[in-house]
Design an enzyme around this catalytic site. Structure first.
Site, mmCIF file in Angstrom:
data_model
loop_
_atom_site.group_PDB
_atom_site.id
_atom_site.type_symbol
_atom_site.label_atom_id
_atom_site.label_comp_id
_atom_site.label_asym_id
_atom_site.label_seq_id
_atom_site.Cartn_x
_atom_site.Cartn_y
_atom_site.Cartn_z
ATOM 1 N N HIS A 30 32.164 73.636 1.600
ATOM 2 C CA HIS A 30 32.911 73.315 2.828
ATOM 3 C C HIS A 30 34.285 72.790 2.450
ATOM 4 O O HIS A 30 34.384 71.934 1.570
ATOM 5 C CB HIS A 30 32.130 72.295 3.680
ATOM 6 C CG HIS A 30 30.846 72.858 4.212
ATOM 7 N ND1 HIS A 30 29.693 72.894 3.462
ATOM 8 C CD2 HIS A 30 30.551 73.458 5.395
ATOM 9 C CE1 HIS A 30 28.737 73.471 4.172
ATOM 10 N NE2 HIS A 30 29.221 73.817 5.354
ATOM 11 N N ASP A 86 33.394 77.014 4.292
ATOM 12 C CA ASP A 86 33.157 77.019 5.750
ATOM 13 C C ASP A 86 33.836 75.838 6.455
ATOM 14 O O ASP A 86 34.265 74.879 5.826
ATOM 15 C CB ASP A 86 31.650 76.939 6.045
ATOM 16 C CG ASP A 86 30.956 78.275 5.800
ATOM 17 O OD1 ASP A 86 31.584 79.154 5.164
ATOM 18 O OD2 ASP A 86 29.800 78.420 6.247
ATOM 19 N N HIS A 111 31.469 75.844 16.736
ATOM 20 C CA HIS A 111 30.490 75.507 15.715
ATOM 21 C C HIS A 111 29.173 75.029 16.321
ATOM 22 O O HIS A 111 28.568 74.038 15.905
ATOM 23 C CB HIS A 111 31.034 74.463 14.728
ATOM 24 C CG HIS A 111 30.324 74.513 13.399
ATOM 25 N ND1 HIS A 111 29.170 73.809 13.148
ATOM 26 C CD2 HIS A 111 30.594 75.202 12.263
ATOM 27 C CE1 HIS A 111 28.778 74.058 11.905
ATOM 28 N NE2 HIS A 111 29.618 74.900 11.353
HETATM 29 ZN ZN ZN Z 1 29.568 75.744 9.314
#
Ligand code: ZN
Length: 580
Positions: A555, A411, A465
């Protein structure tokens, strides 16, 4: 001087008597020594006291002695005599009445009320700023004589607080000053009248200030007239007379303005208010000015703004996917600004130049042009997208070709560590899924191109986000479509997967996702790599939680995740998992 001689005689006699007494008790040397010391001390004290008396006495008779000490004396707050006497000397001068006149204004004030001061502090300040040069020396001598009560007080007003004088003048100026008013048209009792011009007045402040601050305290003036200038109006009653019939034609009837469903009616009063006479250069004699009838620009604009406020509606966007409209947008309308202005002024001119002036109570109407706006189209089509079916492979499948499968997802990219993540995946021959943030795509377009070129899947992870569960429907729609648009312009295609930031969901988020034909994809293994617990901890957390079919959340923007990635991949493979 008799006093002086008397003091010296007394002092001499006392000294003789003391010495004679000392000689009488000369028999003891120690006693003699102490008596001599005491006697000498007494003599010195008496002599000092006597000189002080002499100086003080002389100062009263001869002011010039006072002058030499003058600076210290005036600034010396210990000088009780002066500080008691000065206010008494100054009072008659400071509190006398002066009549101030300015035009129709008249008031009695005292120099004290105008800011004049005469105390030790103001005097010291005055002497310090002016210095003792030239003619001022004589002035100070005179002041010195006056202060010890020997003369009149020839003090200048300059010992004054100019701030008080200025404030007083500002007050007068407010009372005296009056703006001139130009002649103008009015509408009264159903007819047009001319309101005549009036001239104004203005206090000549600079001259008034000079007069006030340069007046002398001892001046015998009792009336002070301050200069007031007359200001005249620009447009005079005579200039308006020729235009009266034209303005009457303008006001024959109310004017109703229509535009779409909006309606604004201008009364004869409002129409007369729009008429304005201005002076402009005479084309035949450029040095002369001629009066011209015109319309008040501000009033015309504010009328049109009123209409526009009722008319203007922006077109709402509609969303299509493939060739299917997902939601119908709304048509918009707007008032055409410049065309409307031309139409309104043309109507006013038509009335002004009409042949007949016959009044009519029938309102005339004016239709203003309105523009229709089509809703903008936002295309979120997914036709022919090879990524379309990718999500299907994840649908809860725990096995691929008989082997247990797990899914790696990355992500928040693209970012600084995304390229390294891609390097590692390439080294191990793996494909996984990247949920990308719209505004990061704008910053790293080449990384997004590489992700797609190397065969990875992509997903929408919103534009900013933000927590979408706290947003209104139009805002959520904007977050998702804006990101799709950025994908489209960067790689020429749009993803069909969506993951909400923080996993934050709401009915609005789910509806919007469905509306855009996106598939939601969450996760079930979260090593919380974003909290930077160390690469070993990240790898351990993944490997201890993983099960067949697990979707692992990582991430691609943190170095610790990159560092943990080889251990995670090797650890999963050692446990027999196929990684997708
Ligand atoms: Zn995120």
């Amino acid at each position: 001087m008799n006093n002086f001689r008397h003091i010296i005689n007394t002092l001499t006699a006392a000294t003789h008597r003391t010495l004679a007494w000392v000689q009488q008790i000369e028999h003891s040397t120690s006693v003699r020594r102490s008596f001599i010391i005491t006697g000498a001390t007494l003599c010195v004290l008496i002599a000092a006291q006597a000189s002080l008396l002499i100086v003080n006495h002389a100062r009263h008779q001869y002011p010039i002695v006072g002058l030499r000490l003058e600076h210290q004396r005036i600034s010396d707050t210990q000088n009780q005599e002066l500080s008691h006497r000065l206010p008494k000397i100054a009072a008659p001068y400071l509190d006398r009445q002066i009549t101030i006149k300015a035009g129709s204004y008249q008031q009695h004030v005292s120099p004290r009320q105008l800011g004049a001061r005469l105390d030790e502090q103001s005097l010291t300040q005055y002497i310090t700023t002016q210095g003792h040069e030239g003619g001022l020396l004589e002035q100070i001598i005179a002041q010195d004589r006056a202060l010890i009560g020997q003369d009149d007080l020839p003090l200048d007003f300059s010992v004054m607080d100019t701030g008080v004088a200025s404030a007083y003048l500002a007050k007068i100026s407010q009372t005296v000053s009056q703006k001139p008013s130009d002649a103008h048209f009015a509408y009264q009792n159903n007819s047009v009248t001319i309101v005549p011009d009036t001239s104004g007045t203005e206090l000549s402040s600079d001259e008034a200030f000079t007069l006030l601050t340069h007046a002398n305290l001892t001046d015998k003036t009792t009336v002070l007239t301050l200069p007031v200038a007359t200001k005249s109006a620009t447009i005079h009653t005579a200039d308006l007379r020729a235009f009266k019939p034209a303005v009457e034609r303008l006001a024959t009837a109310p004017l109703t303005i229509n535009a779409e469903s909006a309606q604004v009616t201008l009364s004869p009063q409002q129409l007369v208010d729009m008429a304005q006479v201005k002076l402009s250069a005479d084309p035949t004699h450029p040095t002369n000015t001629v009066p011209t009838l015109t319309f008040d620009e501000t009033k015309i604009n504010s009328t049109l703004d009123q209409v526009a406020a009722q008319v203007n509606i922006g077109g709402q966007p509609r969303y299509i996917r493939g060739r299917t409209v997902l939601s119908s947008g709304q048509q918009g309308v707007s008032l055409s600004g410049s065309e409307s202005k031309v139409a309104l002024v043309t109507e006013l001119l038509r009335r002004e130049h009409a042949k007949t002036a016959s009044p009519s109570s029938q309102p005339t109407t004016l239709a203003l042009p309105v523009q229709h706006i089509d809703p903008p189209t936002v295309d979120v089509r997914d036709a022919n997208n090879p990524l379309n079916n990718y999500a299907g492979q994840y649908s809860g499948a725990t096995q691929v070709s008989g082997q247990n499968v797990v899914y790696l997802t990355f992500d928040d990219g693209p970012g600084g560590a995304t390229e390294q993540t891609l390097d590692i995946l390439k080294r191990y021959g793996l494909h996984s899924t990247f949920f990308l943030v719209g505004r990061n795509i704008v910053s790293y377009p080449n990384t997004v191109k590489r992700i797609v070129a190397e065969g990875h899947a992509i997903g929408n992870h919103s534009y900013t986000h933000s927590d979408l569960s706290r947003m209104s429907a139009p805002k959520v729609l904007d977050e998702l479509t804006h990101t799709q648009a950025v994908f489209q312009s960067t790689i020429g295609q749009v993803p069909t997967l969506f993951r909400p930031p923080y996993g934050a969901m709401s009915p609005i988020v789910i509806n919007t996702t469905n509306q855009l034909g996106l598939h939601l994809m969450m996760w079930n293994v979260d090593p919380r790599d974003w909290s930077k617990p160390g690469s070993k901890v990240i790898a351990d957390r993944v490997l201890s939680a993983v099960k067949p079919g697990s979707i692992i959340l990582l991430h691609s923007i943190h170095q610790q995740t990159v560092d943990a990635l080889p251990s995670i991949i090797e650890g999963l493979r050692a446990r027999g998992y196929v990684i997708r």
